[in-house]
Design an enzyme around this catalytic site. Structure first.
Site, short mmCIF file in Angstrom:
data_model
loop_
_atom_site.label_atom_id
_atom_site.label_comp_id
_atom_site.label_asym_id
_atom_site.label_seq_id
_atom_site.Cartn_x
_atom_site.Cartn_y
_atom_site.Cartn_z
N PRO A 1 0.91 -1.29 -0.17
CA PRO A 1 -0.20 -0.19 -0.22
C PRO A 1 0.77 1.24 -0.20
O PRO A 1 1.93 1.47 0.70
CB PRO A 1 -0.88 -0.32 1.34
CG PRO A 1 0.30 -1.56 1.82
CD PRO A 1 0.51 -1.65 1.39
N ARG B 1 -0.89 4.58 -0.97
CA ARG B 1 -2.00 5.51 -1.71
C ARG B 1 -2.71 5.84 0.00
O ARG B 1 -2.70 6.34 0.84
CB ARG B 1 -3.03 5.54 -2.55
CG ARG B 1 -3.80 7.07 -2.35
CD ARG B 1 -4.85 6.40 -3.16
NE ARG B 1 -4.30 6.07 -4.46
CZ ARG B 1 -4.05 6.74 -5.70
NH1 ARG B 1 -4.48 7.77 -5.93
NH2 ARG B 1 -3.22 5.77 -6.84
N TYR C 1 -5.59 13.59 -13.93
CA TYR C 1 -6.38 11.91 -13.90
C TYR C 1 -7.94 12.35 -13.25
O TYR C 1 -8.77 11.58 -12.53
CB TYR C 1 -5.75 11.45 -12.35
CG TYR C 1 -4.27 10.44 -12.27
CD1 TYR C 1 -3.66 10.29 -13.34
CD2 TYR C 1 -3.97 11.58 -11.34
CE1 TYR C 1 -2.43 9.62 -12.61
CE2 TYR C 1 -2.57 10.44 -11.20
CZ TYR C 1 -1.26 10.05 -12.16
OH TYR C 1 -0.61 9.59 -12.63
N CYS D 1 -0.39 28.47 -15.50
CA CYS D 1 -0.16 29.99 -16.61
C CYS D 1 -0.90 28.91 -17.49
O CYS D 1 -0.51 27.97 -18.72
CB CYS D 1 0.41 30.45 -17.76
SG CYS D 1 1.09 31.73 -16.97
N GLU D 2 -2.26 28.11 -17.17
CA GLU D 2 -2.24 26.33 -17.70
C GLU D 2 -4.55 26.99 -17.61
O GLU D 2 -4.20 26.81 -16.19
CB GLU D 2 -1.66 25.78 -17.60
CG GLU D 2 -1.96 23.73 -17.74
CD GLU D 2 -1.35 23.90 -18.65
OE1 GLU D 2 -0.30 24.71 -19.05
OE2 GLU D 2 -1.63 22.60 -19.31
N1 LLP Z 1 3.02 -1.24 -6.04
C1 LLP Z 1 3.48 -1.25 -7.43
C2 LLP Z 1 4.35 -2.46 -8.46
C3 LLP Z 1 2.81 -0.12 -7.51
O1 LLP Z 1 3.21 0.33 -9.29
C4 LLP Z 1 2.14 0.67 -6.71
C5 LLP Z 1 1.31 2.00 -7.37
C6 LLP Z 1 1.52 0.81 -5.94
C7 LLP Z 1 2.13 -0.72 -5.22
C8 LLP Z 1 1.18 1.48 -4.96
O2 LLP Z 1 0.03 1.54 -5.09
P1 LLP Z 1 -1.11 2.40 -4.12
O3 LLP Z 1 -1.08 1.93 -2.99
O4 LLP Z 1 -0.67 3.32 -3.91
O5 LLP Z 1 -2.71 2.90 -5.16
N2 LLP Z 1 0.03 8.59 -9.72
C9 LLP Z 1 -1.09 7.59 -9.64
C10 LLP Z 1 -0.62 6.39 -9.15
C11 LLP Z 1 0.24 5.60 -9.67
C12 LLP Z 1 0.16 4.48 -9.14
C13 LLP Z 1 1.66 3.76 -9.93
N3 LLP Z 1 1.95 2.29 -8.97
C14 LLP Z 1 -2.08 9.13 -8.51
O6 LLP Z 1 -1.96 9.73 -8.66
O7 LLP Z 1 -3.47 7.99 -8.70
#
Ligand code: LLP
Length: 439
Positions: free
Chosen positions: A291, A293, A334, A361-362
């Site tokens: 995890p 996020r 997103y 500026c967007e």
């Molecule tokens: N493990 C792997 C292999 C991953 O690619 C990711 C996220 C995680 C764990 C963690 O995922 P989480 O629990 O945080 O959802 N920038 C995007 C999110 C990209 C996630 C990439 N990989 C956003 O802001 O929503």
């Protein structure tokens, strides 16, 4: 108003986080300021640990540092006993500087550079999550050179797509990550790795996407992964020890968003894995979850100072803050939805509807499409909760805007995690060819 963790409103209508008022935070550190609630981070970690304790086999929670990483956070995560997911030499470097031991790091990524792999091998990184055949060959060659046994997991694409934004889906067959189970590539590569003298295949990994709110996609993933493991055992007598289900558990961004009960979701996932293994007579593998996020998302609140306020065509109100897509690209990239409120006037009734925009500026630099607020005044503090994940870690210097400061609060005390970027930092890497300089 989305108040989570230790957030509260005092009698003067002022937001407090970790016992510190938004005003004190603004006065001491300036804005935009990302404020982390230490207690809430630790609470989330506890929930994960408790949730996997129901699993009868071994387990490991790995914090996905891409969500947010700095040396202080690496040190805090280390204290909790979690392992760390890194995806680059930069994250390796930063986490080590924060005292995080490499032998508790999992190295991910679809294009790990030879130098990055070397650095990680020398540092003694715990597990290499192999993404593709070419990387496997490169890693094997490096391991031979170093005469070092490397523990590996193979990242597979299970053909499951989480119902989420296209940019954050990763489990579908056509994903750039991992090797396909259906195509037979995963089986072929697993056997290849297994036969390599210096590569030690521990298990498989899969990450199906982000913002998953129920256990169904994970249960589907377990069936697919277990089928793959059973086939490896049946056809090749190979039994693997690790099942890494990646991250992706959802985290609310507004008061209306559904809340994930981490304990019950993870317990359901653990039970699915355990019961499938029992049914098939497969030894309980180590269960790994990554995890990001759901550990830091809700715990981070961004404080901005309100600047320009204007009404357009008698219909639309704009409130501009001193940051924007430079500190939080997620709404623009997103369509992420957040909510905002005036942290210094929490008890006042909403009077107007306004879009919260940044200073870039967007036209797409919109942080919040529409929110209801008391009539804002320049100098008010706007709080945007649940901005701890993928905000600072995706921040940029677009339009020459310097990066925010980051602090962590607990029991009435705020301490810096990352200092505010300065103008000097901004031009630190600029070079002026001598022929461009005035004589
Ligand atoms: N493990 C792997 C292999 C991953 O690619 C990711 C996220 C995680 C764990 C963690 O995922 P989480 O629990 O945080 O959802 N920038 C995007 C999110 C990209 C996630 C990439 N990989 C956003 O802001 O929503």
């Amino acid at each position: 108003m989305f108040l989570s963790g230790t957030m509260e409103v005092n009698n003067e209508g002022m937001l407090k986080i970790g016992g510190v008022t938004a005003e004190e935070l603004r006065d001491k550190y300036g804005t935009p300021l990302l404020v982390f609630d230490e207690k809430l981070i630790l609470k989330k970690i506890k929930l994960y640990k408790k949730a996997v304790s129901s699993y009868p086999g071994p387990s490991q929670i790995i914090y996905a540092s891409k969500a947010f990483l700095c040396q202080g956070l690496a040190a805090l995560i280390n204290q909790t006993g979690l392992a760390l997911d890194i995806v680059s030499g930069g994250e390796l470097y930063r986490a080590r500087k924060g005292g995080f031991p490499p032998d508790k790091m999992f190295f991910h990524g679809n294009n790990k550079l030879p130098e990055e792999l070397k650095e990680a091998i020398q540092a003694g990184v715990a597990v290499f999550v192999i993404d593709n055949a070419q990387e496997a060959r490169l890693l094997a060659e490096l391991a031979r050179g170093f005469k070092k046994q490397l523990f590996c997991q193979l990242r597979v694409t299970p053909g499951i797509a989480a119902r989420t934004h296209d940019y954050i889906k990763t489990g579908q067959k056509t994903s750039k990550f991992g090797v396909g189970i259906e195509t037979g590539q995963a089986e072929e590569l697993a056997l290849w790795i297994e036969n390599e003298e210096f590569l030690n295949l521990q298990g498989i990994h899969s990450h199906i996407g982000s913002q998953i709110y129920d256990s169904r996609p994970f249960r589907e993933l377990i069936w697919t992964l277990l089928q793959f493991l059973l086939d490896l055992r049946r056809h090749h007598g190979l039994i693997l020890k690790d099942v890494n289900l990646g991250g992706g558990i959802g985290s609310p961004q507004t008061a209306q968003d559904s809340r994930v009960d981490i304990i019950s979701l993870v317990a359901e996932v653990a039970e699915e894995l355990a019961s499938t293994c029992r049914r098939e007579g497969y030894p309980y593998p180590r269960l790994l979850l990554e995890p990001g996020r759901s550990i830091v998302g809700e715990a981070g609140t961004t404080l901005y100072t309100v600047g320009s306020i204007k009404e357009v065509n008698n219909s639309k109100n704009y409130l501009a803050v001193d940051g924007g897509m430079s500190d939080n690209i997620r709404p623009a990239l997103y369509d992420a939805v957040y909510e905002g409120f005036l942290a210094n006037r929490c008890r006042e009734k909403p009077e107007i509807r306004a879009a919260v925009v940044g200073k870039c500026c967007e036209s797409g630099d919109v942080l919040i499409e529409e929110t209801e607020l008391p009539r804002p005044r320049p100098g008010d503090i706007l709080a945007v909760p649940a901005t701890g994940a993928y905000s600072y870690s995706m921040a940029s210097n677009y339009n020459g805007i310097t990066r925010s400061a980051v602090v962590i609060v607990k029991a009435g005390k705020a301490e810096p995690l990352i200092a505010r970027e300065t103008r000097k930092d901004l031009i630190r890497l600029d070079r002026i060819p001598s022929r461009f300089q005035q004589l």
